[in-house]
Motif scaffolding. Structure first.
Motif, mmCIF file in Angstrom:
data_model
loop_
_atom_site.group_PDB
_atom_site.id
_atom_site.type_symbol
_atom_site.label_atom_id
_atom_site.label_comp_id
_atom_site.label_asym_id
_atom_site.label_seq_id
_atom_site.Cartn_x
_atom_site.Cartn_y
_atom_site.Cartn_z
ATOM 1 N N TRP A 259 0.831 -1.205 0.000
ATOM 2 C CA TRP A 259 0.000 0.000 0.000
ATOM 3 C C TRP A 259 0.861 1.248 0.000
ATOM 4 C CZ3 TRP A 259 -2.027 2.507 4.894
ATOM 5 C CH2 TRP A 259 -2.850 3.585 4.582
ATOM 6 N N LYS A 260 1.506 1.477 1.098
ATOM 7 C CA LYS A 260 2.461 2.569 1.182
ATOM 8 C C LYS A 260 3.811 1.990 1.558
ATOM 9 C CE LYS A 260 -0.802 6.227 2.516
ATOM 10 N NZ LYS A 260 -1.146 7.217 3.566
ATOM 11 N N ARG A 261 4.765 2.835 1.655
ATOM 12 C CA ARG A 261 6.090 2.368 2.031
ATOM 13 C C ARG A 261 6.028 1.684 3.406
ATOM 14 N NH1 ARG A 261 11.512 6.167 2.599
ATOM 15 N NH2 ARG A 261 12.967 4.481 3.103
ATOM 16 N N ASP A 262 6.481 0.460 3.436
ATOM 17 C CA ASP A 262 6.512 -0.344 4.668
ATOM 18 C C ASP A 262 5.127 -0.657 5.215
ATOM 19 O OD1 ASP A 262 9.285 -0.263 4.563
ATOM 20 O OD2 ASP A 262 9.370 1.570 5.776
ATOM 21 N N ARG A 263 4.104 -0.528 4.406
ATOM 22 C CA ARG A 263 2.747 -0.831 4.882
ATOM 23 C C ARG A 263 2.029 -1.697 3.861
ATOM 24 N NH1 ARG A 263 -0.206 4.412 7.317
ATOM 25 N NH2 ARG A 263 -1.623 2.750 8.026
ATOM 26 N N GLU A 264 1.107 -2.514 4.361
ATOM 27 C CA GLU A 264 0.338 -3.407 3.498
ATOM 28 C C GLU A 264 -1.140 -3.293 3.845
ATOM 29 O OE1 GLU A 264 3.333 -7.110 2.534
ATOM 30 O OE2 GLU A 264 2.288 -7.129 4.475
ATOM 31 N N ARG A 265 -1.958 -3.843 2.967
ATOM 32 C CA ARG A 265 -3.384 -3.915 3.243
ATOM 33 C C ARG A 265 -3.946 -5.215 2.700
ATOM 34 N NH1 ARG A 265 -5.472 1.003 -0.711
ATOM 35 N NH2 ARG A 265 -4.944 0.041 -2.715
ATOM 36 N N ILE A 266 -4.992 -5.678 3.342
ATOM 37 C CA ILE A 266 -5.675 -6.901 2.934
ATOM 38 C C ILE A 266 -6.971 -6.496 2.245
ATOM 39 C CG2 ILE A 266 -6.762 -9.026 3.745
ATOM 40 C CD1 ILE A 266 -4.841 -8.921 6.155
ATOM 41 N N VAL A 267 -7.146 -6.928 1.002
ATOM 42 C CA VAL A 267 -8.325 -6.550 0.215
ATOM 43 C C VAL A 267 -9.169 -7.801 -0.029
ATOM 44 C CG1 VAL A 267 -9.169 -5.523 -1.919
ATOM 45 C CG2 VAL A 267 -7.046 -4.678 -0.879
ATOM 46 N N VAL A 268 -10.393 -7.776 0.474
ATOM 47 C CA VAL A 268 -11.331 -8.895 0.335
ATOM 48 C C VAL A 268 -12.225 -8.625 -0.859
ATOM 49 C CG1 VAL A 268 -13.152 -10.230 1.458
ATOM 50 C CG2 VAL A 268 -11.291 -9.275 2.829
ATOM 51 N N THR A 269 -12.269 -9.552 -1.808
ATOM 52 C CA THR A 269 -13.064 -9.354 -3.027
ATOM 53 C C THR A 269 -14.235 -10.325 -3.153
ATOM 54 O OG1 THR A 269 -11.464 -10.745 -4.209
ATOM 55 C CG2 THR A 269 -11.149 -8.362 -4.318
ATOM 56 N N GLU A 270 -14.259 -11.380 -2.354
ATOM 57 C CA GLU A 270 -15.388 -12.309 -2.340
ATOM 58 C C GLU A 270 -15.587 -12.781 -0.909
ATOM 59 O OE1 GLU A 270 -14.432 -15.458 -5.002
ATOM 60 O OE2 GLU A 270 -14.476 -14.213 -6.797
ATOM 61 N N VAL A 271 -16.839 -12.886 -0.481
ATOM 62 C CA VAL A 271 -17.124 -13.309 0.893
ATOM 63 C C VAL A 271 -17.841 -14.661 0.867
ATOM 64 C CG1 VAL A 271 -17.254 -10.951 1.761
ATOM 65 C CG2 VAL A 271 -19.329 -12.064 0.910
ATOM 66 N N LEU A 280 -20.328 -8.257 8.642
ATOM 67 C CA LEU A 280 -18.949 -8.741 8.652
ATOM 68 C C LEU A 280 -17.996 -7.587 8.916
ATOM 69 C CD1 LEU A 280 -16.812 -10.977 7.992
ATOM 70 C CD2 LEU A 280 -16.995 -10.259 5.611
ATOM 71 N N VAL A 281 -18.156 -6.489 8.186
ATOM 72 C CA VAL A 281 -17.305 -5.315 8.373
ATOM 73 C C VAL A 281 -17.497 -4.747 9.772
ATOM 74 C CG1 VAL A 281 -16.817 -2.976 7.554
ATOM 75 C CG2 VAL A 281 -17.305 -4.793 5.907
ATOM 76 N N GLU A 282 -18.733 -4.720 10.235
ATOM 77 C CA GLU A 282 -19.033 -4.182 11.564
ATOM 78 C C GLU A 282 -18.352 -4.998 12.661
ATOM 79 O OE1 GLU A 282 -23.020 -3.710 14.347
ATOM 80 O OE2 GLU A 282 -23.218 -3.662 12.163
ATOM 81 N N ASP A 301 -15.421 -0.335 3.466
ATOM 82 C CA ASP A 301 -16.172 -1.149 2.510
ATOM 83 C C ASP A 301 -16.326 -0.340 1.231
ATOM 84 O OD1 ASP A 301 -17.788 -2.827 1.108
ATOM 85 O OD2 ASP A 301 -19.463 -2.833 2.527
ATOM 86 N N GLU A 302 -15.566 -0.723 0.208
ATOM 87 C CA GLU A 302 -15.593 -0.002 -1.063
ATOM 88 C C GLU A 302 -16.386 -0.759 -2.125
ATOM 89 O OE1 GLU A 302 -11.537 0.623 -2.108
ATOM 90 O OE2 GLU A 302 -11.124 2.031 -0.461
ATOM 91 N N SER A 303 -17.281 -1.630 -1.695
ATOM 92 C CA SER A 303 -18.059 -2.444 -2.631
ATOM 93 C C SER A 303 -19.006 -1.570 -3.449
ATOM 94 C CB SER A 303 -18.870 -3.498 -1.867
ATOM 95 O OG SER A 303 -18.042 -4.271 -1.033
ATOM 96 N N GLY A 307 -18.875 -5.373 -7.699
ATOM 97 C CA GLY A 307 -18.410 -6.470 -6.863
ATOM 98 C C GLY A 307 -18.043 -6.029 -5.462
ATOM 99 N N VAL A 308 -17.568 -6.990 -4.682
ATOM 100 C CA VAL A 308 -17.200 -6.759 -3.285
ATOM 101 C C VAL A 308 -15.768 -6.242 -3.206
ATOM 102 C CG1 VAL A 308 -16.794 -7.894 -1.059
ATOM 103 C CG2 VAL A 308 -18.775 -8.536 -2.455
ATOM 104 N N ARG A 309 -15.549 -5.282 -2.320
ATOM 105 C CA ARG A 309 -14.192 -4.802 -2.053
ATOM 106 C C ARG A 309 -14.152 -4.236 -0.630
ATOM 107 N NH1 ARG A 309 -9.343 -3.277 -4.421
ATOM 108 N NH2 ARG A 309 -8.316 -1.476 -3.456
ATOM 109 N N ILE A 310 -13.597 -5.045 0.274
ATOM 110 C CA ILE A 310 -13.415 -4.625 1.665
ATOM 111 C C ILE A 310 -11.919 -4.426 1.878
ATOM 112 C CG2 ILE A 310 -13.742 -5.252 4.081
ATOM 113 C CD1 ILE A 310 -16.019 -7.099 3.151
ATOM 114 N N VAL A 311 -11.535 -3.239 2.307
ATOM 115 C CA VAL A 311 -10.121 -2.901 2.451
ATOM 116 C C VAL A 311 -9.773 -2.834 3.938
ATOM 117 C CG1 VAL A 311 -8.323 -1.206 1.950
ATOM 118 C CG2 VAL A 311 -10.161 -1.619 0.285
#
Length: 839
Positions: A259-271, A280-282, A301-303, A307-311
């Protein structure tokens, strides 16, 4: 005349039959249960539909609301269904209609909805007066040929109309769209599948009636959920198909992104299927807020419609694997419990994959047979009429004259039957023929139609006369539907790397484990303690209470298995991470809550099994000087209640344990400063229940303090530490080998200044040491800070112990785990260089 109206219920019964109330209740409940099972909650195996689904689709069929018509108000469809077939309330009917239109609930929706039909976030659909619907094209395949006497019909609830008992079902809808329902005393939960795969498996079973579940699984890879995601492992799928029951783990589809320098993110595209995305997000947010889920800086939640997109954004330095595994354990993975229960001949039955397809094939065979008989009868009737017309055309002049000479149609019909041998239906048709049909062109068309009908009759007779031909028709129609509606799998099947366990959620790190005399225990990160020069006081490592004292401190990895030996000769096994992590100033948690300790039972030695490779011995020494060796494999399977490690005589206690390989020398040290070294072979290997043999002769009032294993090539030194904080290092080579059960040699002077020996360890120059006092002071220092001297010396100050306190435990940190510290000068003035003497 009396004006009283007689009570219609006041009638004498013709007969009264006594019935036991238990029997009546049992029978009535069974009747009720079967009514719910057959009439409401369970699908039929043939078409995969419950009565309410079937009635909605049939009502739409009768209304002409097909995929080719315009949409109709949902309230209109609900009203027709409720009024004609399903008198159970409009809301229940509408809820079913909505679900059949949701592409996240049905793998192949049977209703084409227009308007708000709800969402994956649990949003409710709009009221039925606002939404519109019509049948989906694939739903028409379920009703195809229903007007050709292919299925049985029964009277509706008020005997005004007829409704189908089952639909013809041109594809195996039970497997394709699945089903769920709760009946009385039973439930069903059938997952959806890919249409193309199911049809291929059906064709396979038709071609090979002896096909096994394994053969069918070559085509049906597993459930195929409308929301995609991943099925973890194939064993549960096989169990579900083989037995009709199984527990399938469904895992969200996600990826870790830079994501950014020295940082990551988990992106969920299907539940996972049937998961409420908003909830789920709550729940993830709640865990982050409550501190149960660490390492997350932001959650969105950027769905959208695409489609689904949970960041899930991670903090800088967060352990991505730990966060990912925690999400999997609590949020991104769920279990789908398969119960393949359906109605077969009106009775509920749990079906295997093979049995499900067999039942469908049997149903479809009956449908095609009845349809062929219906079409054959229709074709034969038409051929009969065409034969009459052709015969009339051959005698057209005489036929026309006869009709002209007749007074009415009845006379003409009777004349045709008598003169030309026409049947009643042929004569009726000829009488009603128009003059335009007498043209030569019309005559040619009749001859062509007659040939076509004759060919159709021959085809239908061939189908009815040959089972193989009938099966070919079933296969052809199934493959046509596959070509029309089949699509790619949405759910992937990934290898099972093991269930996410609590261990997966614990980062691997080296920790200190602290135990007190009252068996309070905790672990602390090793980084909390920097190395100091010898002679320091250290820092607080545990807040012990009055009359309690620290007895043990040692290093371990959070994922190591520990063997905990007690003074009673019992041994328990646990993972390091099962010991709670607490702050330096915390007392710890009672070991009774972690291990099943008896009253008065204390942990006196702990062995880290991480170094085991299968050829070890667990060598133990007791307070009274007994020593024994037991093969390490005897400690593989340890009950939660512990097992016996050594049998002890009255008053004796297990003091120390070391791991040996059968080729070592054993060095036993006593509290009064004596040591003995002898060959390990002098102690034969024995079972867990043995007491052991004498290892050292003890003077009155003396007791064993510890045990070390070594060999002749060992360049390490024996570190001896006394209760008052003094210690020394002496090369192990300075301790000559003797026979077992001797008095040994003087190791250190245990005068008033030093106090008795509290611990002995084998160390190298590069090792670091962790010393802990009874009052909870903990100090980390380097072994090189302690001078190497001979035997029978006073030693130097290792830890500055306050009055009333004493060194309780010493542990060695391997060189590779040591942390550099500033050089600290050694206090050489503390060294006593008295020359050693043998005793």
């Amino acid at each position: 005349m009396s004006s009283e109206v007689p009570d219609p219920t006041d009638i004498d019964a013709a007969s009264v039959e006594p019935v036991r109330i238990e029997d009546e209740m049992e029978q009535s409940y069974i009747d009720y249960a079967m009514s719910v099972i057959a009439g409401r909650a369970l699908p039929r195996v043939e078409d995969g539909l419950k009565p309410v689904h079937r009635r909605i689709l049939y009502a739409m069929h009768e209304m002409g609301v097909t995929s080719r018509s315009s949409h109709r108000k949902s309230s209109s469809i609900v009203g027709e269904t409720m009024g004609d077939f399903h008198p159970h309330g409009d809301q229940a009917i509408y809820d079913t209609l909505v679900r059949m239109a949701q592409d996240f609930s049905m793998r192949y929706p049977l209703v084409d909805g227009q308007g708000n039909f709800g969402s994956m976030d649990g949003d409710p659909p709009a009221a039925q007066r606002y939404t519109e619907a019509r049948m989906a094209a694939i739903a028409e395949e379920l009703l195809e040929d229903i007007d050709k006497d292919t299925v049985d019909f029964s009277s509706n609830y008020d005997d005004r109309l007829q409704e189908p008992d089952v639909l013809p079902a041109a594809f195996p809808n039970l497997l394709v769209n699945g089903s769920s329902g709760i009946a009385v005393g039973m439930s069903t939960n059938i997952p959806p599948h890919n249409l193309g795969e199911v049809i291929d498996a059906t064709v396979e079973l038709i071609d090979n009636p002896d096909a096994t579940v394994e053969d069918l699984m070559e085509h049906v890879k597993g459930p195929d959920f409308p929301t995609g995601a991943n099925i973890v492992g194939r064993d549960a799928i096989y169990s579900a198909y083989k037995t009709g029951r199984g527990r399938i783990r469904v895992r969200a589809e996600f990826e870790v992104e830079e994501w950014k320098r020295d940082r990551e993110r988990i992106v969920v595209t299907e539940v996972p299927y049937q998961a409420n995305k908003a909830r789920l997000v709550e729940r993830i947010a709640e865990d982050v807020t409550e501190g149960a889920l660490e390492g997350i800086s932001d959650l969105r939640d950027e769905s959208d419609r695409d489609g689904v997109r949970i960041v899930v954004e991670l903090k800088r330095g967060a352990n991505t694997d730990v966060v990912k595994n925690r999400l999997l354990e609590n949020h991104l993975e769920r279990t789908f419990g398969v119960i393949n229960l359906a109605l077969v001949d009106g009775q509920p039955k749990v079906l295997t994959l093979r049995e499900t397809l067999q039942e469908y094939i049997s149903h479809r065979k009956e449908v095609v047979r009845r349809r062929s008989e219906y079409d054959l009868a229709e074709a034969e009737d038409r051929a009969h009429i065409l034969e009459g017309r052709l015969k009339a055309l051959e005698n057209i002049d005489d036929v026309v004259d006869l009709i002209q000479d007749s007074e009415d149609r009845d006379e003409a019909r009777a004349g045709l039957e008598a003169t030309f041998d026409f049947s009643e239906s042929q004569a009726e048709h000829i009488v009603r023929m128009q003059l335009g049909s007498l043209t030569s062109m019309e005559s040619a068309e009749i001859e062509d139609e007659y040939e076509e009908v004759t060919a159709e009759i021959e085809r239908l007779e061939a189908i009815l006369g040959s089972e193989s031909a009938l099966y070919e028709v079933i296969k052809e129609e199934l493959l046509e539907i596959k070509d029309e509606y089949a699509d790619d799998r949405r759910t992937s099947i990934i290898e099972d790397m093991g269930t996410v366990t609590h261990e997966d959620l614990i980062p691997q790190e080296d920790v200190f484990v602290v135990m007190t005399e009252d068996d309070y225990v905790k672990r602390m990160p090793i980084e909390n303690f920097e190395a100091q020069g010898r002679g320091g006081k250290g820092i607080i490592g545990a807040d012990v209470k009055d009359e309690d004292r620290v007895t043990t401190v040692f290093r371990a990895n959070t994922h190591d298995y520990l063997l905990c030996f007690t003074n009673h000769g019992q041994v328990y096994r646990l993972k390091t991470y099962e010991i709670p992590e607490m702050s330096r100033t915390a007392r710890g948690k009672s070991a009774v809550n972690i291990l099943d300790l008896d009253p008065g039972e204390d942990i006196t030695a702990i062995v880290d099994t991480d170094a085991f490779d299968g050829e070890e011995y667990v060598t133990m020494v007791t307070k009274h000087g007994y020593v024994k060796r037991t093969a390490g494999e005897e400690f593989d399977n340890i009950l939660s209640t512990g097992i016996i490690a050594a049998s002890l005589e009255e008053g004796d206690e297990l003091v120390d344990v070391d791991v040996t390989d059968g080729s070592k020398d054993l060095v036993i040290a006593t509290e009064q400063g004596m040591t003995i070294r002898f060959d390990e072979d002098e102690v034969r290997a024995m079972g867990r229940n043995a007491r052991g043999v004498n290892g050292i002769k003890l003077e009155d009032g003396d007791a064993v303090a510890g045990l070390v294993s070594t060999d002749e090539d060992d360049e390490r030194a024996l570190l001896t530490v006394t209760e008052n904080g003094y210690g020394k290092r002496t090369l192990l080579s300075a301790y000559r080998t003797q026979s077992r059960y001797g008095k040994g040699l003087i190791d250190i002077k245990t005068n008033e200044r030093n106090g008795p020996v509290t611990a002995v360890k084998a160390v190298t120059e590069d090792n670091e040491l962790v010393l802990m006092s009874e009052r909870g002071q903990i100090m980390r220092t380097r072994a090189s800070e302690i001078s190497t001297v001979g035997r029978n010396t006073m030693g130097v100050t290792v830890m500055d112990v306050e009055a009333g306190d004493a060194v309780a435990s010493v542990d060695v940190i391997p060189a590779e785990l040591g942390v550099d510290a500033d050089e600290t000068a050694t206090n050489e003035a503390d060294v006593d260089t008295d020359s050693p003497t043998d005793e």
